[in-house]
Design an enzyme around this catalytic site. Structure first.
Site, PDB file in Angstrom:
ATOM      1  N   ASP A   1       0.849  -1.185   0.000  1.00 47.69           N
ATOM      2  CA  ASP A   1       0.000   0.000   0.000  1.00 47.69           C
ATOM      3  C   ASP A   1       0.889   1.241   0.000  1.00 47.69           C
ATOM      4  O   ASP A   1       1.628   1.497   0.952  1.00 47.69           O
ATOM      5  CB  ASP A   1      -0.896  -0.001   1.245  1.00 47.69           C
ATOM      6  CG  ASP A   1      -2.251   0.623   0.979  1.00 47.69           C
ATOM      7  OD1 ASP A   1      -2.289   1.638   0.256  1.00 47.69           O
ATOM      8  OD2 ASP A   1      -3.264   0.112   1.473  1.00 47.69           O
TER       9      ASP A   1
ATOM     10  N   ASP B   1      -2.792   4.720  -2.421  1.00 42.67           N
ATOM     11  CA  ASP B   1      -3.802   5.363  -1.592  1.00 42.67           C
ATOM     12  C   ASP B   1      -4.108   6.774  -2.101  1.00 42.67           C
ATOM     13  O   ASP B   1      -3.186   7.551  -2.376  1.00 42.67           O
ATOM     14  CB  ASP B   1      -3.274   5.419  -0.154  1.00 42.67           C
ATOM     15  CG  ASP B   1      -4.280   5.936   0.832  1.00 42.67           C
ATOM     16  OD1 ASP B   1      -5.326   5.281   1.008  1.00 42.67           O
ATOM     17  OD2 ASP B   1      -4.021   6.994   1.441  1.00 42.67           O
TER      18      ASP B   1
ATOM     19  N   GLU C   1      -6.317   4.302  -5.937  1.00 49.24           N
ATOM     20  CA  GLU C   1      -7.591   4.640  -5.309  1.00 49.24           C
ATOM     21  C   GLU C   1      -8.006   6.014  -5.817  1.00 49.24           C
ATOM     22  O   GLU C   1      -7.316   7.001  -5.586  1.00 49.24           O
ATOM     23  CB  GLU C   1      -7.450   4.658  -3.791  1.00 49.24           C
ATOM     24  CG  GLU C   1      -8.754   4.996  -3.071  1.00 49.24           C
ATOM     25  CD  GLU C   1      -8.554   5.228  -1.582  1.00 49.24           C
ATOM     26  OE1 GLU C   1      -9.525   5.036  -0.825  1.00 49.24           O
ATOM     27  OE2 GLU C   1      -7.434   5.608  -1.183  1.00 49.24           O
TER      28      GLU C   1
ATOM     29  N   HIS D   1     -11.150  -2.097   3.441  1.00 55.39           N
ATOM     30  CA  HIS D   1     -10.933  -1.686   4.832  1.00 55.39           C
ATOM     31  C   HIS D   1     -11.661  -0.402   5.208  1.00 55.39           C
ATOM     32  O   HIS D   1     -11.761  -0.070   6.394  1.00 55.39           O
ATOM     33  CB  HIS D   1      -9.436  -1.520   5.087  1.00 55.39           C
ATOM     34  CG  HIS D   1      -8.823  -0.412   4.269  1.00 55.39           C
ATOM     35  ND1 HIS D   1      -8.674  -0.499   2.902  1.00 55.39           N
ATOM     36  CD2 HIS D   1      -8.346   0.814   4.627  1.00 55.39           C
ATOM     37  CE1 HIS D   1      -8.127   0.614   2.452  1.00 55.39           C
ATOM     38  NE2 HIS D   1      -7.923   1.432   3.471  1.00 55.39           N
ATOM     39  N   ASP D   2     -12.155   0.337   4.221  1.00 56.09           N
ATOM     40  CA  ASP D   2     -12.877   1.588   4.469  1.00 56.09           C
ATOM     41  C   ASP D   2     -14.387   1.451   4.318  1.00 56.09           C
ATOM     42  O   ASP D   2     -15.111   2.419   4.558  1.00 56.09           O
ATOM     43  CB  ASP D   2     -12.404   2.670   3.493  1.00 56.09           C
ATOM     44  CG  ASP D   2     -11.014   3.192   3.806  1.00 56.09           C
ATOM     45  OD1 ASP D   2     -10.620   3.143   4.980  1.00 56.09           O
ATOM     46  OD2 ASP D   2     -10.328   3.654   2.878  1.00 56.09           O
TER      47      ASP D   2
END
Length: 549
Positions: free
Chosen positions: A98, A200, A242, A316-317
């Site tokens: 990440d 990210d 993302e 995860h969000d």
């Protein structure tokens, strides 16, 4: 389009803090992940997307990095990271790291130096502006975590910009030294053998704060092309950005191979259709299948010849898929299998979030004090102070709070769901005695084994990976169906998104065509006669007989 290894791959996301704790301190770690690689090999995935394990003060659970070239002590050591990469490779699994480079931690040495003086060599690694004449923030831009996006620093009399927590100062990507530092770090990890990067909030790095533009600013795509040329462009790796702001046309800019940027992006249009236009995810809207189908068809069609799709229900969000789109109660197993089938036959690379393969659900903790997510806690305080009721805010957290996805992985029915021998950092979902990996592995008809079949099918049928997409029953309020076609291979996928039986009259081109059932969540699998009666959440895929079709 040139075929890449990640076209038929399936990615499994691990949130390390919540996956498996090997040393009993209540926090998941690298040793725990290494110990579960055989489980992932059994599932059949090819790639692990590893949420951040870098050294961090953990203000945002690792998305605030203080050292990109070291591992957080609670997760392990750099040597263990090398072992994870090697052990995963022995099982034909690649590790995607990440990459969090829109911002750093306020404890990163660059920021520690930047705060010392206005003429410090690292000052311009971040974004600083003087306050207004009345002492207020430089402008009215807001942080995604609540409050102003500017934090005043008394030592130098200026404010620094942070789109997330005040402990996550944004890097200044207009500074070529920042770019070079990030490129050097990326190559350092690539040389260690990782299989790529998940990037990210990558759509924010080109921001122009003085113009008030944070996403899709003019500098964004030139920065990505420079990154590509300096790091991963000549390596056979997967890169996924993302990009909450992405449209299909923007996604083509990212993922068209001729542009030399990324492999693909995460777009969130199918997610945000359930968010209130004003209040966002904290005031959820009901899921509208027809609206969802329009979004999926738009993206499947737009990226059919140029670019590539990422396929996902959760991460995860985001909330747990079966709680958001299925039925976490009576039809949990059926609806979880249906959601998996609906997604995995689409064109793109599927992503499975840890626990999705066993049908883990959202959680409803009684007290706000049981939650750990900085976003939920900050917004709870801000919104309740502004007059939003406790009950309304809790309902928003129950529906869309990030801790829904972060409760510890449920491995078995022992204490703490087999996640840890110590006190978990976040409470375990109380339903772990019923929903756990051990039970799923033992049941040949479980959600886990359904995912295994879907992953294997993707390897065996080129039409799933590269075939054309043709929507079926576009106006139907309960059924999501489509056909995938490549040469003589035709696969029809039909999914009932409701708990009610559905009578379905097939179009003339599909009636009575014999075929082979590839996968189904009911036994026996339905056949394509003239009419169908779908059971609650029934889902199946049939490969049509090429001679008859």
């Amino acid at each position: 389009m040139e075929t890449k290894w990640w076209h038929d791959a399936v990615v499994y996301q691990i949130y390390p803090r919540s996956f498996c704790d090997a040393n009993g301190d209540g926090i998941g770690d690298l040793a725990g992940i290494i110990g579960k690689l055989d489980y992932l090999q059994t599932l059949g995935i090819n790639v692990i997307w590893l949420s951040p394990v870098f050294r961090s003060p953990m203000d945002d659970n690792g998305y605030d990095i203080s050292d990109y070239c070291d591992i957080a002590p609670e997760f392990g050591t750099l040597a263990e990271m090398d072992t994870l990469i090697a052990e995963a490779a022995r099982r034909d699994i690649r590790i995607v790291m990440d990459l969090v480079v829109n911002h750093t931690s306020d404890e990163h040495p660059w920021f520690v130096e930047a705060k010392k003086s206005e003429d410090n060599p690292y000052r311009d690694y971040y974004i600083w502006r003087a306050p207004q004449a009345d002492g207020s923030a430089p402008d009215t831009q807001r942080s995604y975590f609540g409050g102003s996006a500017w934090e005043f620093d008394a030592a130098t009399g200026e404010s620094y910009f942070h789109l997330f927590s005040k402990r996550q100062p944004d890097l200044n990507w207009a500074n070529t030294k920042v770019q070079q530092e990030v490129h050097r770090m990326m190559n350092w990890w690539l040389d260690r053998g990782i299989g790529g990067f998940r990037m990210d909030v990558i759509d924010l790095i080109g921001k122009d704060v003085d113009a008030g533009i944070t996403t899709n600013a003019p500098r964004l795509h030139p920065l990505l092309r420079e990154m590509n040329a300096a790091t991963f462009g000549d390596r056979d790796v997967l890169t996924v950005g993302e990009a909450w702001s992405a449209t299909p046309e923007i996604a083509k800019l990212y993922s068209d191979p001729l542009r030399h940027e990324l492999s693909m992006v995460f777009q969130f249009e199918h997610i945000t259709i359930t968010h209130d236009p004003v209040e966002g995810k904290w005031k959820p809207r009901a899921f509208d299948l027809r609206e969802f189908k329009k979004v999926i068809t738009k993206w499947q069609t737009a990226l059919a010849d140029t670019g590539w799709n990422s396929l996902f229900w959760c991460n995860h969000d985001l909330p747990r898929a079966v709680s958001k789109y299925g039925d976490p109660g009576r039809y949990r197993v059926e609806s979880a299998k249906m959601l998996a089938t609906a997604l995995h036959f689409l064109r793109g690379t599927p992503y499975v979030y840890q626990g999705e393969e066993i049908g883990m659900t959202n959680v409803r903790f009684e007290s706000i004090d049981d939650y750990r997510d900085i976003e939920s806690l900050n917004l709870y305080r801000e919104r309740t102070a502004a007059g939003v009721s406790h009950a309304a805010m809790m309902e928003g957290i129950y529906a869309n709070g990030r801790d829904n996805a972060r409760t510890p992985m449920q491995w078995d029915a022992s204490d703490n769901a087999g996640f840890s021998s110590g006190q978990p950092w976040l409470k375990v979902n109380p339903n772990y005695c019923e929903i756990n990996a051990a039970a799923a592995l033992a049941d040949r008809d479980s959600i886990f084994h359904h995912y295994r079949r879907l992953i294997a099918l993707r390897k065996a049928h080129p039409a799933i990976v590269h075939g054309d997409y043709r929507p079926l029953f576009e106006a139907h309020p309960q059924v999501f169906a489509y056909e995938r076609r490549l040469g003589d291979e035709r696969i029809v996928v039909i999914n009932n998104f409701t708990a009610q039986p559905v009578e379905l009259e097939l179009p003339a081109g599909l009636r009575g065509i014999p075929g082979k059932c590839l996968v189904s969540n009911y036994t026996p699998c339905s056949e394509l006669g003239n009419d169908l009666v779908l059971q609650p959440y029934e889902s199946f895929a049939i490969a049509l007989d090429a001679r008859a079709a």
